[in-house]
Design an enzyme around this catalytic site. Structure first.
Site, PDB file in Angstrom:
ATOM      1  N   ARG A   1      -7.899  -0.392  -6.605  1.00 23.11           N
ATOM      2  CA  ARG A   1      -7.764   0.500  -5.436  1.00 23.11           C
ATOM      3  C   ARG A   1      -8.286   1.872  -5.834  1.00 23.11           C
ATOM      4  O   ARG A   1      -7.529   2.752  -6.224  1.00 23.11           O
ATOM      5  CB  ARG A   1      -6.303   0.626  -4.981  1.00 23.11           C
ATOM      6  CG  ARG A   1      -5.613  -0.643  -4.544  1.00 23.11           C
ATOM      7  CD  ARG A   1      -6.240  -1.292  -3.317  1.00 23.11           C
ATOM      8  NE  ARG A   1      -6.464  -0.383  -2.211  1.00 23.11           N
ATOM      9  CZ  ARG A   1      -5.544  -0.068  -1.299  1.00 23.11           C
ATOM     10  NH1 ARG A   1      -4.345  -0.568  -1.379  1.00 23.11           N
ATOM     11  NH2 ARG A   1      -5.844   0.730  -0.305  1.00 23.11           N
TER      12      ARG A   1
ATOM     13  N   ASP B   1      -2.648   9.809   0.979  1.00 30.18           N
ATOM     14  CA  ASP B   1      -2.760   9.016  -0.250  1.00 30.18           C
ATOM     15  C   ASP B   1      -3.041   9.899  -1.447  1.00 30.18           C
ATOM     16  O   ASP B   1      -2.607   9.615  -2.555  1.00 30.18           O
ATOM     17  CB  ASP B   1      -3.860   7.960  -0.096  1.00 30.18           C
ATOM     18  CG  ASP B   1      -3.311   6.703   0.555  1.00 30.18           C
ATOM     19  OD1 ASP B   1      -2.826   6.818   1.692  1.00 30.18           O
ATOM     20  OD2 ASP B   1      -3.349   5.628  -0.068  1.00 30.18           O
TER      21      ASP B   1
ATOM     22  N   GLN C   1      -1.432  -0.944  10.893  1.00 33.98           N
ATOM     23  CA  GLN C   1      -0.175  -0.521  10.266  1.00 33.98           C
ATOM     24  C   GLN C   1       0.714   0.222  11.252  1.00 33.98           C
ATOM     25  O   GLN C   1       1.942   0.160  11.167  1.00 33.98           O
ATOM     26  CB  GLN C   1      -0.449   0.372   9.044  1.00 33.98           C
ATOM     27  CG  GLN C   1      -1.097  -0.345   7.886  1.00 33.98           C
ATOM     28  CD  GLN C   1      -2.604  -0.157   7.890  1.00 33.98           C
ATOM     29  OE1 GLN C   1      -3.213  -0.017   8.955  1.00 33.98           O
ATOM     30  NE2 GLN C   1      -3.217  -0.151   6.738  1.00 33.98           N
TER      31      GLN C   1
ATOM     32  N   ARG D   1       0.875  -1.176   0.000  1.00 30.84           N
ATOM     33  CA  ARG D   1       0.000   0.000   0.000  1.00 30.84           C
ATOM     34  C   ARG D   1       0.906   1.217   0.000  1.00 30.84           C
ATOM     35  O   ARG D   1       2.118   1.085  -0.093  1.00 30.84           O
ATOM     36  CB  ARG D   1      -0.943   0.017   1.212  1.00 30.84           C
ATOM     37  CG  ARG D   1      -0.401  -0.655   2.441  1.00 30.84           C
ATOM     38  CD  ARG D   1      -0.237   0.087   3.673  1.00 30.84           C
ATOM     39  NE  ARG D   1       1.185   0.131   3.952  1.00 30.84           N
ATOM     40  CZ  ARG D   1       1.802   1.184   4.445  1.00 30.84           C
ATOM     41  NH1 ARG D   1       1.140   2.280   4.721  1.00 30.84           N
ATOM     42  NH2 ARG D   1       3.092   1.162   4.665  1.00 30.84           N
TER      43      ARG D   1
ATOM     44  N   ASN E   1      -6.452  10.292   3.532  1.00 30.76           N
ATOM     45  CA  ASN E   1      -5.436   9.421   4.129  1.00 30.76           C
ATOM     46  C   ASN E   1      -6.116   8.287   4.896  1.00 30.76           C
ATOM     47  O   ASN E   1      -7.350   8.208   4.954  1.00 30.76           O
ATOM     48  CB  ASN E   1      -4.505  10.227   5.046  1.00 30.76           C
ATOM     49  CG  ASN E   1      -3.253   9.458   5.419  1.00 30.76           C
ATOM     50  OD1 ASN E   1      -2.634   8.826   4.557  1.00 30.76           O
ATOM     51  ND2 ASN E   1      -2.892   9.448   6.679  1.00 30.76           N
ATOM     52  N   LYS E   2      -5.305   7.452   5.475  1.00 30.59           N
ATOM     53  CA  LYS E   2      -5.804   6.290   6.211  1.00 30.59           C
ATOM     54  C   LYS E   2      -6.858   6.694   7.231  1.00 30.59           C
ATOM     55  O   LYS E   2      -6.752   7.731   7.877  1.00 30.59           O
ATOM     56  CB  LYS E   2      -4.624   5.608   6.910  1.00 30.59           C
ATOM     57  CG  LYS E   2      -4.955   4.367   7.671  1.00 30.59           C
ATOM     58  CD  LYS E   2      -5.700   3.328   6.856  1.00 30.59           C
ATOM     59  CE  LYS E   2      -4.950   2.890   5.632  1.00 30.59           C
ATOM     60  NZ  LYS E   2      -5.738   1.974   4.763  1.00 30.59           N
TER      61      LYS E   2
END
Lengths: 161, 317
Positions: free
Chosen positions: B87, B218, B177, B50, B228-229
């Protein structure tokens, strides 16, 4: 359930009590989605709270704690119910993480209610901090570093619970 | 200093791509072999790699397929299209645009990509040095997810400036993560870390244990909104409440409307990764949001590959 299907939701945080379940049942029958967060590190969302809701025949939506921010952002959460462990003179002593959702709710102008939760001995849970998940170590020995121990959060705010 | 595997989690070796299987970390360092496009899509779909890993995977997949395509532009777009379908949150077309701009008839893709990645890595070091300049003398940085080794560069840069530092790492459920990757890589590099549950962020901020938030992105648009995450938005809101600056590593911002980006919802059962012992979990109604949106007013500075841009309109509460 896809996020677009959530029109209005009530989020609860803490250890469900019988009274809280009755309250949530009423919300459920009024069309609210009951958001049942994971509640790290203890995973109460997959244990105690899941069992309490299921016993009452209530459907719920499970998510991890860090997804709640986006649900607030999308204005899906209309109410936050915090189930405290102890009422103090200057606020509520609540399960770890309560401050996280409380601040997010206030930031998004979401109504916050307080109610008494069930008191459990949190020491008996296999996950006592972020280093393990369902009892499984999430680290390699010698490469863990420090781990912040969760404690109860004191929320100094007048509630209507 | 050892070579942190997460700085370049995807590598090209002979005629195959090696992908570090991040789902097995920190317990096992295993590389998957990618021999064709389907293998690459499998790695993406199964979250084997990722973030920067998917950038590397994109470029190396193009390199891998180079001989099959006369027209390199067509190849760049085709791979981007396939990757994007797998994705959707990540903008692989910005990578195909980058690649197409660099195409030269007399140069093989391997050379073009190697030059690009070398420049990218140097830019990563430079931007960490720039961020280190603005961080406090005693930096206590809260981070989320994993920024592919850049926090090691940041720690080096802080050390070079004589600044003290430690990193609070948010575990980053459900793939962990933060717990599995960031703690592991920082500890291996000898950097002090403190692991917290995601929901402890407000507590450590309220207790003044952290004085900066550093995250990746991202995607970023020209206005400064980022994706983002999941969990980054909550951290940014809380940081605003507690007067803590938020710095986001961004790369290649471009013009798009943040609200029109579809936030990837992963299959709900994936939210139970690492929770094999939970009974009857297939009957739990769950949601799995992979990312969230952070509006530009919650960000104090964008740490780009070219410059560090501070936000004078940062919203505090």
């Amino acid at each position: 359930m896809e996020i677009t299907n959530i029109k209005k939701a009530v989020l609860f945080w803490g250890i469900l009590s019988e009274e809280a379940v009755i309250y949530l049942k009423e919300k459920f029958h009024r069309g609210f989605v009951l958001v049942n967060p994971e509640l790290r590190p203890y995973l109460l969302g997959l244990g105690w709270n899941r069992d309490a809701l299921s016993a009452a025949g209530l459907e719920f939506l499970y998510c991890t704690d860090n997804m709640l921010g986006h649900l607030f952002y999308l204005q899906k959460i209309k109410e936050l119910l915090i189930l405290y462990q102890k009422k103090m003179d200057d606020g509520y002593l609540c399960l770890s993480g309560s401050l996280y959702v409380y601040e997010l709710a206030k930031y998004h102008n979401v109504d916050v209610k307080f109610a008494a939760g069930t008191e459990l001995d949190l020491d008996k849970f296999s996950d006592s901090d972020a280093s393990t998940l369902a009892g499984r170590p999430m680290y390699v020995e010698s490469l863990l570093g420090e781990v912040e121990k969760p404690r109860l959060d004191l929320i100094k705010e007048e509630g209507d619970g | 200093m050892f070579n942190p595997p997460l700085l370049f989690p995807v590598r090209m070796q002979d005629k195959k791509i090696l992908v570090l299987d991040e789902t097995l970390l920190p317990w096992e360092e295993k590389y998957l072999e990618v021999l064709n496009l389907e293998d690459a899509l499998f790695c993406l779909r199964e979250m084997k790699t990722r973030a920067f890993g998917q950038v590397l995977l994109y470029f190396y997949t193009c390199q891998l397929l180079e001989e099959e395509y006369q027209d390199k532009s067509t190849l760049a777009d085709l791979v981007a299209k396939k990757f994007k379908a797998t994705r959707p949150t990540f903008d692989f077309f910005s990578l195909s645009s980058l690649l197409k701009k660099s195409l030269r008839e007399d140069k093989p893709l391997s050379e073009i990509i190697a030059t690009f990645l070398d420049g990218f890595d140097k830019a990563r070091r430079r931007r960490c040095a720039a961020l280190a300049e603005v961080l406090p003398q005693q930096s206590s940085i809260l981070t989320i997810c994993n920024i592919n080794g850049e926090l090691i560069y940041l720690a080096e840069a802080l050390r070079n400036l004589g600044k003290e530092y430690r990193f609070y790492v948010s575990e980053t459920r459900p793939y962990l993560q933060g717990a599995r990757l960031t703690t592991w890589e920082l500890q291996r590099a000898g950097v002090n870390t403190v692991l917290i549950c995601d929901n402890q962020a407000a507590k450590v901020m309220a207790e003044k244990k952290v004085n900066a938030v550093v995250c990746g992105a991202d995607r970023a648009n020209l206005q400064g909104d980022i994706i983002n995450k999941v969990g980054t938005y909550a951290l940014s809101c809380l940081a605003g409440i507690y007067n803590i600056p938020v710095y986001a590593f961004v790369q290649y911002p471009y013009d798009f409307s943040i609200e029109k980006v579809g936030i990837e919802e992963r299959p709900p059962q994936e939210v139970f990764m690492f929770l094999e012992n939970i009974p009857d979990k297939e009957n739990i109604e769950a949601i799995y949001l992979s990312f969230d949106i952070v509006p530009q007013e919650l960000i104090s500075g964008w740490v780009g590959l070219e410059e560090l841009r501070l936000n004078d309109k940062r919203k505090w509460k």
